[in-house]
Design a protein around this motif. Structure first.
Motif, PDB file in Angstrom:
ATOM      1  N   SER A 117       1.042  -4.151   1.563  1.00  0.00           N
ATOM      2  CA  SER A 117       1.588  -5.140   0.626  1.00  0.00           C
ATOM      3  C   SER A 117       3.103  -5.103   0.665  1.00  0.00           C
ATOM      4  N   LEU A 118       3.713  -6.255   0.873  1.00  0.00           N
ATOM      5  CA  LEU A 118       5.166  -6.368   0.987  1.00  0.00           C
ATOM      6  C   LEU A 118       5.665  -7.286  -0.123  1.00  0.00           C
TER       7      LEU A 118
ATOM      8  N   THR B 286      -3.876   2.054   1.226  1.00  0.00           N
ATOM      9  CA  THR B 286      -2.940   1.040   0.731  1.00  0.00           C
ATOM     10  C   THR B 286      -1.509   1.548   0.788  1.00  0.00           C
ATOM     11  N   VAL B 287      -0.619   0.653   1.152  1.00  0.00           N
ATOM     12  CA  VAL B 287       0.818   0.935   1.152  1.00  0.00           C
ATOM     13  C   VAL B 287       1.515  -0.258   0.513  1.00  0.00           C
ATOM     14  N   LEU B 288       2.421   0.009  -0.430  1.00  0.00           N
ATOM     15  CA  LEU B 288       3.214  -1.046  -1.073  1.00  0.00           C
ATOM     16  C   LEU B 288       4.687  -0.781  -0.824  1.00  0.00           C
ATOM     17  N   LEU B 289       5.364  -1.766  -0.227  1.00  0.00           N
ATOM     18  CA  LEU B 289       6.814  -1.697  -0.032  1.00  0.00           C
ATOM     19  C   LEU B 289       7.452  -2.860  -0.775  1.00  0.00           C
TER      20      LEU B 289
ATOM     21  N   ARG C  65      -4.637  -5.491   6.925  1.00  0.00           N
ATOM     22  CA  ARG C  65      -4.622  -6.636   6.021  1.00  0.00           C
ATOM     23  C   ARG C  65      -3.223  -6.714   5.403  1.00  0.00           C
ATOM     24  N   LEU C  66      -2.707  -7.927   5.227  1.00  0.00           N
ATOM     25  CA  LEU C  66      -1.344  -8.104   4.715  1.00  0.00           C
ATOM     26  C   LEU C  66      -1.343  -8.876   3.395  1.00  0.00           C
ATOM     27  N   VAL C  67      -0.465  -8.442   2.477  1.00  0.00           N
ATOM     28  CA  VAL C  67      -0.175  -9.192   1.257  1.00  0.00           C
ATOM     29  C   VAL C  67       1.331  -9.402   1.198  1.00  0.00           C
ATOM     30  N   LEU C  68       1.772 -10.648   1.112  1.00  0.00           N
ATOM     31  CA  LEU C  68       3.192 -10.980   1.074  1.00  0.00           C
ATOM     32  C   LEU C  68       3.500 -11.679  -0.246  1.00  0.00           C
ATOM     33  N   ALA C  69       4.500 -11.196  -0.975  1.00  0.00           N
ATOM     34  CA  ALA C  69       4.874 -11.808  -2.260  1.00  0.00           C
ATOM     35  C   ALA C  69       6.332 -12.234  -2.214  1.00  0.00           C
ATOM     36  N   TYR C  70       6.613 -13.455  -2.724  1.00  0.00           N
ATOM     37  CA  TYR C  70       7.976 -13.979  -2.667  1.00  0.00           C
ATOM     38  C   TYR C  70       8.159 -15.026  -3.757  1.00  0.00           C
TER      39      TYR C  70
END
Length: 475
Positions: free
Chosen positions: A274-275, A197-200, A312-317
């Motif tokens: 995760s962005l 996992t990577v969170l930016l 796998r991508l997670v996008l939060a806005y």
């Protein structure tokens, strides 16, 4: 005649050179000023109040603070006098030694007034660095004293989605509605499944560069994080091995991602990227459009190539992101999650986590003030659980006051609105009306994204009674 013209010509050149020199000196002076920062009124007040919180109740001296903070007396005087700029690290160290956390609203550059973020950045500013949480997840390795309220309809959808190759989870919600908390839960669950996992978390400053430099930074951050992971994957840190000016930046980024990251991940491993706060990239439309197109291409590659199926991508806005070409957008594919306010039953469950029994009347009293706003409800329950002798009565009588638990939260919003008059005027219209108000589209969307209003069709009303009463008084 020729000599006269020559004299005038030389004089004009001299004046131009003088003007250029003056402009250069002004620019150098401006750059010099920006090296230092000074406290805002809010930051100064926070420190000044903290100076008085000694055991005796008397104000601490600069010498006592210097000993406690390991800063010099001169540095502390400079910070508190607010005349000469101090470095950012010293200001933050002073806050930390007093048990405070410095936010971007507590200090600014000497010439900050002319450099304050423009309107395109409003919806991506973070008020007081408050965690954008419903509640923080706690496990045996956590030092946080908060608890996470399971909202299974959201979590289970995300847990199922990350099993799918080319998955994109899109989490949209205003500030403080639980985006970051949900991301943390997804990451925690993914790690238990053996995922990398990577969170930016992005900020508007990340786009103050070229597309090429931005994508280099993006690749470097992910590579560094994976190099430091428990698996100790040996990834190259030399981007130039994968960057060829013959090709475009997006091609180079894809090449680096595929050969240096995905192909080196063990065959059965998955990378969850995760962005968070991704809408902040909108400050630079060129970079945003190209980067979002890149993410969409990666999703499509995951449907065709085994290597890309590992991603796998997670996008939060916080707000809707508009892209002219829908086929270049990652925001119309995958699993869409829109976080809602807490229900009455969920608030009761949250109280139980804090060993606080709330009957329906208590919950309704809280909701009359803050609705089901996750962050505001959490603060209320924490406050009530810590001060059981006063219970809910004190909360009800002080919530709207200057000494209430929402003071810093509300002040930060007020500071933000003061800096953006077009939003301040719109919010004033909303809170002073007994019915929903029709606003300009930009105003409505911005106020909704930062969590101050709810939209009913094209009309806006305050998100909760707390905001209505506070801003009626102070706007």
């Amino acid at each position: 005649m020729f000599n006269v013209l020559k004299i005038y010509s030389n004089k004009i050149k001299y004046l131009r050179n003088l003007k250029e020199l003056k402009e250069l000196m002004q620019e150098q002076q401006r750059r010099k000023r920006r090296r230092g920062r000074i406290l805002t009124e809010q930051g100064w007040q926070k420190l000044n109040d903290a100076f008085r919180e000694s055991e005796t109740g008397e104000k601490l001296t600069n010498e006592e603070i210097a000993e406690k903070s390991k800063l010099s007396v001169d540095t502390i005087s400079k910070i508190m006098n607010r005349e000469d700029g101090a470095d950012k690290q010293s200001i933050e160290q002073l806050f930390r030694c007093l048990g405070l956390q410095a936010t971007k609203y507590d200090y600014c550059y000497l010439d900050e007034e002319q450099d304050y973020p423009n309107l395109s950045q409003v919806a991506t500013l973070h008020i007081n660095n408050e965690k954008d949480d419903t509640l923080i997840d706690t496990n045996k390795n956590s030092t946080d004293t908060d608890f996470y309220l399971e909202r299974s309809s959201f979590e289970h959808r995300c847990y199922e989605a990350i099993l799918q190759p080319g998955c994109v989870i899109r989490i949209k919600a205003p500030w403080h509605m639980g985006k970051t908390s949900l991301i943390n839960k997804i990451i925690y669950h993914a790690k238990k499944q053996g995922y990398l996992t990577v969170l930016l978390k992005f900020s508007p400053e990340d786009t103050e560069t070229s597309l090429d430099q931005f994508l280099r930074w993006f690749c470097a951050c992910i590579s560094k994080h994976l190099n430091e992971s428990e698996l100790k994957i040996p990834l190259s840190s030399n981007l130039n091995d994968y960057w060829d000016n013959t090709y475009g930046s997006k091609y180079n980024c894809t090449h680096f991602f595929e050969e240096n990251l995905l192909q080196k991940i063990p065959e059965n491993s998955i990378l969850l990227l995760s962005l968070d706060n991704i809408d902040s990239l909108d400050k630079n439309r060129k970079i945003a459009n190209e980067f979002f197109d890149l993410l969409r291409n990666w999703c499509e590659e995951a449907q065709r190539q085994n290597t890309w199926k590992k991603l796998r991508l997670v996008l939060a806005y916080s707000r809707k992101i508009y892209i002219d070409d829908i086929y270049r957008s990652p925001f119309n594919v995958g699993e869409h999650i829109e976080l809602l306010e807490l229900t009455l039953e969920e608030i009761k469950q949250l109280g139980n986590l804090y060993q606080l029994t709330l009957n329906i009347e208590h919950v309704q009293q809280i909701m009359q003030i803050v609705g089901g706003h996750p962050y505001l409800v959490k603060l209320a329950i924490k406050e009530i659980s810590r001060n059981r002798h006063t219970r809910i009565e004190k909360f009800l009588t002080t919530a709207f006051t200057y000494t209430g638990i929402y003071r810093e939260h509300l002040e930060a919003y007020l500071f933000l609105l003061d800096k953006h008059p077009y939003l301040k005027d719109a919010m004033r219209n909303v809170v002073n009306s007994t019915v929903s108000v029709r606003l300009e589209l930009t105003q409505a969307l911005e106020l909704e994204s930062i969590g101050l209003v709810k939209l009913e069709g094209n009309d806006a009303k305050p998100r909760c009674e707390l905001y209505r009463q506070y801003f009626q008084k102070y706007l």
